[in-house]
Design a protein around this motif. Structure first.
Motif, PDB file in Angstrom:
ATOM      1  N   SER A   7      34.005 -61.425  -4.661  1.00 46.20           N
ATOM      2  CA  SER A   7      32.605 -61.421  -5.093  1.00 46.20           C
ATOM      3  C   SER A   7      31.858 -62.659  -4.626  1.00 46.20           C
ATOM      4  N   SER A   8      32.594 -63.744  -4.320  1.00 47.28           N
ATOM      5  CA  SER A   8      31.915 -64.968  -3.879  1.00 47.28           C
ATOM      6  C   SER A   8      31.567 -64.934  -2.389  1.00 47.28           C
ATOM      7  N   TYR A   9      32.047 -63.908  -1.679  1.00 45.06           N
ATOM      8  CA  TYR A   9      31.723 -63.811  -0.253  1.00 45.06           C
ATOM      9  C   TYR A   9      30.217 -63.646  -0.076  1.00 45.06           C
ATOM     10  N   GLU A  10      29.648 -64.497   0.768  1.00 45.46           N
ATOM     11  CA  GLU A  10      28.219 -64.409   1.014  1.00 45.46           C
ATOM     12  C   GLU A  10      27.896 -64.970   2.390  1.00 45.46           C
ATOM     13  N   PRO A  11      27.412 -64.142   3.297  1.00 43.49           N
ATOM     14  CA  PRO A  11      26.946 -64.654   4.590  1.00 43.49           C
ATOM     15  C   PRO A  11      25.629 -65.387   4.387  1.00 43.49           C
ATOM     16  N   THR A  12      25.248 -66.179   5.371  1.00 40.96           N
ATOM     17  CA  THR A  12      23.975 -66.875   5.250  1.00 40.96           C
ATOM     18  C   THR A  12      22.831 -65.865   5.203  1.00 40.96           C
ATOM     19  N   LEU A  13      21.924 -66.083   4.259  1.00 45.21           N
ATOM     20  CA  LEU A  13      20.740 -65.224   4.148  1.00 45.21           C
ATOM     21  C   LEU A  13      19.471 -66.062   4.300  1.00 45.21           C
ATOM     22  N   ASP A  14      19.647 -67.244   4.893  1.00 51.42           N
ATOM     23  CA  ASP A  14      18.536 -68.174   5.088  1.00 51.42           C
ATOM     24  C   ASP A  14      17.498 -67.542   6.019  1.00 51.42           C
ATOM     25  N   LYS A  15      16.259 -67.484   5.583  1.00 54.39           N
ATOM     26  CA  LYS A  15      15.199 -66.880   6.391  1.00 54.39           C
ATOM     27  C   LYS A  15      14.959 -67.646   7.691  1.00 54.39           C
ATOM     28  N   LEU A  16      15.396 -68.926   7.718  1.00 53.99           N
ATOM     29  CA  LEU A  16      15.229 -69.711   8.940  1.00 53.99           C
ATOM     30  C   LEU A  16      16.258 -69.328  10.000  1.00 53.99           C
ATOM     31  N   ASP A  17      17.272 -68.603   9.595  1.00 53.82           N
ATOM     32  CA  ASP A  17      18.294 -68.171  10.550  1.00 53.82           C
ATOM     33  C   ASP A  17      17.801 -66.892  11.220  1.00 53.82           C
ATOM     34  N   LYS A  18      17.297 -67.025  12.445  1.00 54.55           N
ATOM     35  CA  LYS A  18      16.694 -65.884  13.118  1.00 54.55           C
ATOM     36  C   LYS A  18      17.717 -64.811  13.486  1.00 54.55           C
ATOM     37  N   ALA A  19      19.000 -65.186  13.496  1.00 57.10           N
ATOM     38  CA  ALA A  19      20.032 -64.200  13.834  1.00 57.10           C
ATOM     39  C   ALA A  19      20.383 -63.299  12.652  1.00 57.10           C
ATOM     40  N   ALA A  20      19.992 -63.705  11.460  1.00 56.38           N
ATOM     41  CA  ALA A  20      20.335 -62.930  10.266  1.00 56.38           C
ATOM     42  C   ALA A  20      19.339 -61.787  10.080  1.00 56.38           C
ATOM     43  N   ALA A  21      19.843 -60.577  10.054  1.00 51.16           N
ATOM     44  CA  ALA A  21      18.988 -59.412   9.852  1.00 51.16           C
ATOM     45  C   ALA A  21      18.547 -59.339   8.393  1.00 51.16           C
ATOM     46  N   TYR A  75      41.013 -69.006 -10.308  1.00 57.52           N
ATOM     47  CA  TYR A  75      39.603 -68.694 -10.538  1.00 57.52           C
ATOM     48  C   TYR A  75      38.788 -69.987 -10.627  1.00 57.52           C
ATOM     49  N   TRP A  76      39.345 -70.971 -11.311  1.00 56.50           N
ATOM     50  CA  TRP A  76      38.684 -72.282 -11.397  1.00 56.50           C
ATOM     51  C   TRP A  76      38.515 -72.881 -10.001  1.00 56.50           C
ATOM     52  N   GLU A  77      39.595 -72.865  -9.227  1.00 53.46           N
ATOM     53  CA  GLU A  77      39.564 -73.461  -7.893  1.00 53.46           C
ATOM     54  C   GLU A  77      38.616 -72.699  -6.966  1.00 53.46           C
ATOM     55  N   ASN A  78      38.639 -71.377  -7.040  1.00 50.97           N
ATOM     56  CA  ASN A  78      37.766 -70.589  -6.160  1.00 50.97           C
ATOM     57  C   ASN A  78      36.298 -70.758  -6.523  1.00 50.97           C
ATOM     58  N   ARG A  79      36.006 -71.027  -7.789  1.00 48.16           N
ATOM     59  CA  ARG A  79      34.613 -71.305  -8.168  1.00 48.16           C
ATOM     60  C   ARG A  79      34.121 -72.563  -7.473  1.00 48.16           C
ATOM     61  N   LEU A  80      35.009 -73.529  -7.296  1.00 50.73           N
ATOM     62  CA  LEU A  80      34.631 -74.779  -6.630  1.00 50.73           C
ATOM     63  C   LEU A  80      34.556 -74.622  -5.114  1.00 50.73           C
ATOM     64  N   GLN A  81      35.287 -73.630  -4.576  1.00 47.09           N
ATOM     65  CA  GLN A  81      35.271 -73.383  -3.131  1.00 47.09           C
ATOM     66  C   GLN A  81      35.033 -71.895  -2.863  1.00 47.09           C
ATOM     67  N   PRO A  82      33.809 -71.428  -3.080  1.00 47.45           N
ATOM     68  CA  PRO A  82      33.516 -70.003  -2.845  1.00 47.45           C
ATOM     69  C   PRO A  82      33.444 -69.699  -1.355  1.00 47.45           C
ATOM     70  N   PHE A  83      33.407 -68.399  -1.053  1.00 42.27           N
ATOM     71  CA  PHE A  83      33.315 -67.976   0.347  1.00 42.27           C
ATOM     72  C   PHE A  83      31.842 -67.945   0.761  1.00 42.27           C
ATOM     73  N   ARG A  84      31.382 -69.080   1.283  1.00 47.37           N
ATOM     74  CA  ARG A  84      30.030 -69.191   1.808  1.00 47.37           C
ATOM     75  C   ARG A  84      30.134 -69.506   3.294  1.00 47.37           C
ATOM     76  N   PHE A  85      29.378 -68.793   4.106  1.00 45.92           N
ATOM     77  CA  PHE A  85      29.473 -68.962   5.545  1.00 45.92           C
ATOM     78  C   PHE A  85      28.160 -69.511   6.086  1.00 45.92           C
ATOM     79  N   ALA A  86      28.278 -70.427   7.011  1.00 51.16           N
ATOM     80  CA  ALA A  86      27.107 -71.063   7.602  1.00 51.16           C
ATOM     81  C   ALA A  86      26.404 -70.100   8.551  1.00 51.16           C
ATOM     82  N   ALA A  87      25.167 -70.430   8.876  1.00 53.46           N
ATOM     83  CA  ALA A  87      24.387 -69.608   9.800  1.00 53.46           C
ATOM     84  C   ALA A  87      25.128 -69.458  11.127  1.00 53.46           C
ATOM     85  N   GLY A  88      25.315 -68.225  11.531  1.00 54.28           N
ATOM     86  CA  GLY A  88      25.962 -67.947  12.808  1.00 54.28           C
ATOM     87  C   GLY A  88      27.476 -68.010  12.781  1.00 54.28           C
ATOM     88  N   GLN A  89      28.068 -68.409  11.654  1.00 57.66           N
ATOM     89  CA  GLN A  89      29.534 -68.514  11.588  1.00 57.66           C
ATOM     90  C   GLN A  89      30.161 -67.124  11.611  1.00 57.66           C
TER      91      GLN A  89
END
Length: 387
Positions: A204-218, A310-324
């Protein structure tokens, strides 16, 4: 890396203590709500506890578990329990499979039979796997980590070291629940060794970048918007367990480590809610199968340490940088009664999705519920990597 053979040996005193506690359960009063509406049904729990105390055969389960080749590896000061089952075929493909919560290595028995010896089930011996099933740190017979830092990322590093130590320079990974997170971390951090990953769950913590400044993100598609809304609604009504695990695990552990009935209620409710059982647990899981899994948690006193991830994964969720991008290809098996149902496009924002399967039936515990479907999907994906 040092490896020793391992055999499960629960003492008679521990068995006697369990039965005494079960028979002395102080039952909570039932509420006037409909059955299962507010959590574990009291009548179902009483029946399971009585069976656990008087009819369940732990010694028989122990013999069956010990029929699997088990080992303990020492990995940079961390002891890890694992099953290493060799395939029956001309060139078995190496695969590491990781369980989640509230499961254990025991949930993969039927799946291992099908992956390691496909000819016994009418398949091709050329599709055989060498399968490694480690127990996550703090689960079952793997002691908890001695120091903070046992998120999916750190566990993936240990699994990569374990596979190298077993002689596998290149291998595949598979997982659901917390094991899906470990498999993703393996692909992201060890692309030099991991050829591909097969998932039947998306953390559930997986999240690609959704930054509007990232022109590659649809922009978010309607299916993605619906998925995110459904995920939020599910978390509000069904995700309380995960929030407690990730924020106050030791408070809960004090109760569950002391009461086998409480442990059965906490875990049993998830096997009902997350499986394709139409509300009747034993359509999918026998009492013996449920109690073998519960007994592993009980005898190893690992319910508290199992929440630590669960504690550890909350501190290190799956967040991906723009273009990663995650380089190794991914297969995703989407089971209809799984607790979330991401659209393919959501994964494709970060992953190369090489195989996508919408399963006809099954839920969160796919290896137990639908081992034939899951094994066939795993075989189909990893065929491309065989020499």
């Amino acid at each position: 890396m040092h490896i020793d053979p391992f055999e499960i040996r629960v003492s008679d005193d521990a068995l006697d203590d369990l039965r005494r506690r079960l028979r002395a359960t102080r039952w909570a009063a039932a509420t006037p709500s409909p059955s299962w509406q507010q959590g574990t049904d009291n009548a179902w729990l009483r029946e399971l506890v009585a069976y656990w105390a008087d009819r369940y055969d732990w010694r028989g389960a122990e013999r069956a578990l010990n029929a699997q080749p088990q080992f303990i590896a020492e990995l940079s000061g961390q002891r890890v329990h694992f099953v290493h089952r060799r395939g029956v075929g001309p060139s078995p493909y190496p695969l590491v499979i990781t369980h989640g919560w509230p499961g254990s290595f025991a949930e993969f028995h039927a799946l291992l039979e099908r992956l390691c010896d496909p000819a016994a089930f009418g398949g091709d011996p050329a599709d055989a796997f060498d399968v490694v099933v480690p127990s996550l740190p703090g689960f079952g017979f793997s002691p908890p980590a001695a120091h903070p830092g046992s998120s999916a990322f750190q566990v993936a590093d240990r699994w990569a070291a374990l596979m190298r130590g077993l002689g596998y320079a290149r291998f595949g990974a598979q997982g659901g629940d917390l094991g899906a997170g470990v498999s993703i971390a393996l692909a992201a951090r060890h692309a030099d060794a991991v050829e591909g990953i097969h998932l039947n769950f998306l953390p559930s913590s997986y999240e690609p970048t959704l930054d509007k400044l990232d022109k590659a993100a649809a922009p978010l598609s309607q299916a993605e918007q619906d998925y995110l809304r459904e995920k939020t609604e599910w978390a509000a009504m069904e995700g309380g367990y995960a929030h407690v695990h990730a924020t106050k695990p030791q408070t809960l552990a004090a109760s569950l480590n002391d009461s086998p009935a409480g442990l059965a209620a906490w875990i049993g409710e998830k096997f009902r809610a997350w499986s394709d059982c139409d509300g009747v647990i034993e359509r999918r899981f026998s009492k013996d199968a449920l109690l073998t899994n519960l007994s592993i948690y009980w005898f190893t006193q690992s319910i508290g340490s199992s929440m630590q991830m669960y504690w550890e994964n909350r501190l290190q969720p799956f967040r991906f940088a723009a273009g990663q991008r995650v380089q190794p290809p991914v297969a995703f098996a989407r089971f209809p009664k799984e607790i979330n149902h991401p659209p393919r496009s959501w994964l494709e924002r970060v992953f190369d999705v090489a195989q996508w399967t919408d399963m006809p039936r099954g839920g969160h515990f796919a290896a137990m519920e639908e081992p034939d479907l899951l094994a066939a999907d795993i075989r189909r994906f990893f065929k491309r990597f065989r020499q």
